[in-house]
Enzyme design. Sequence first.
Site, PDB file in Angstrom:
ATOM      1  N   ASP A 191      -2.015   9.510   9.662  1.00  0.00           N
ATOM      2  CA  ASP A 191      -1.554   8.211   9.153  1.00  0.00           C
ATOM      3  C   ASP A 191      -0.112   7.958   9.577  1.00  0.00           C
ATOM      4  O   ASP A 191       0.801   8.666   9.160  1.00  0.00           O
ATOM      5  CB  ASP A 191      -1.664   8.207   7.627  1.00  0.00           C
ATOM      6  CG  ASP A 191      -1.434   6.836   7.012  1.00  0.00           C
ATOM      7  OD1 ASP A 191      -0.935   5.933   7.709  1.00  0.00           O
ATOM      8  OD2 ASP A 191      -1.759   6.670   5.827  1.00  0.00           O
TER       9      ASP A 191
ATOM     10  N   HIS B  17      -4.780   5.755   9.464  1.00  0.00           N
ATOM     11  CA  HIS B  17      -4.611   5.203   8.120  1.00  0.00           C
ATOM     12  C   HIS B  17      -5.928   4.744   7.509  1.00  0.00           C
ATOM     13  O   HIS B  17      -6.162   4.903   6.303  1.00  0.00           O
ATOM     14  CB  HIS B  17      -3.621   4.037   8.195  1.00  0.00           C
ATOM     15  CG  HIS B  17      -3.370   3.352   6.893  1.00  0.00           C
ATOM     16  ND1 HIS B  17      -2.708   3.947   5.842  1.00  0.00           N
ATOM     17  CD2 HIS B  17      -3.710   2.102   6.456  1.00  0.00           C
ATOM     18  CE1 HIS B  17      -2.632   3.111   4.832  1.00  0.00           C
ATOM     19  NE2 HIS B  17      -3.231   1.984   5.161  1.00  0.00           N
TER      20      HIS B  17
ATOM     21  N   SER C  11      -3.878   2.520   0.451  1.00  0.00           N
ATOM     22  CA  SER C  11      -2.898   1.636   1.077  1.00  0.00           C
ATOM     23  C   SER C  11      -2.246   0.753   0.012  1.00  0.00           C
ATOM     24  O   SER C  11      -1.726   1.274  -0.979  1.00  0.00           O
ATOM     25  CB  SER C  11      -3.567   0.822   2.188  1.00  0.00           C
ATOM     26  OG  SER C  11      -2.618   0.178   2.994  1.00  0.00           O
TER      27      SER C  11
END
Length: 373
Positions: free
Chosen positions: A307, A340, A150
């Site tokens: 995601d 995610h 991320s």
Amino acid sequence: MLVKKHFFRFTKGEIQFSTESGYTFDAIQVAYETYGNLNRKKDNAILVLHALTGDAHAAGMYSSRDPKPGWWDPLIGPGKALDTNKYFVICSNILGSCYGTTGPTSVNPKTGNPYGNDFPPINIRDMVRLQKILLEYLGVKKLKMAIGGSLGGMQALEWAVTFPDSVETVVAIAATHELSPLAIAFNYVGIKAIESDPSWRNGNYYLLGQPVRGLSLARMIGTLTYKSHELFKRRFSRNMDAEKGLFLAESYLEYHGESFVKRFDANAYLCLIKAMNRHNIAEPYGSLEKALKRIKAKVFMVGIDTDMLYPPDELRSFIKQLNTAGGYGEYREIESYQGHDAFLVDFEKLSPILNEILETSVQSTFLSESPSL
């Protein structure tokens, strides 16, 4: 594995550190942890880069009484994917956070009060440049690997562009070089949730308490983007929390909102969210192609099939553009219903990918070879 948190501090007189927005700090503190030992050649360092609300405590425990180890503990340690018998692993808290590195909750030497909303605008390049100063302090001249998920993955990519001679391999998990318009939109709703709370007080809330309702709501919104449709269906279905009179899905969001406000700061959250929104590795160079041509590291991107923030197609596209620009990039993908956040959960799927990448990085791989897309 027992570990210890360390702090690196310097003043403007020792090292001048200025943000790209033009602010020069009088003093800076960086919280960090290390695992394993730096070898004599000083070429076995791996920099682990945390996500939005993470911290430097990536692995191990401070004492046997700790309720749980660091957030990437299944991947870092003796015999694990990031093997501390082989590698010197470093993780530092990012600039602008609230877990030990200078950020909005830190005391501004000029005023004697927390920076609050007066903390300067920062970007991911600022974070990476501060990490470079820390590594120089630790004696690390070149990284074996920069890796993160991320926001951590965005930092890893920025390492490859800003310091092309200082990193051999970059692993960006669930991340790309810039946020998508949809991700920016989700972040904007979180920003407005905080700023609409009467307790926000334009960021000057430290004497009276932070905007709990707004920050809690922002976290609930964020949590929706970190998960997946399949996860909510499997975990909650349409079942009820009889005690609270809520759907289990609603109760889950309430829990995450309530727990988040106890551990994070609203000003820090806005500072980092806005840094993510603004980030684009191409900005200093005029085009993405020019930025990509700077990269000398082998770049591995790991996507997650569910995601919604960083869809796999965007990662594949980046790798294709990197290879077209003359770089070396490969793509891997994790199949997971976690969304995610799979990079913080599905360690049994991520670990073999990291093992393979590290083995590949040890071998001699030439740019003329055909990378996997």
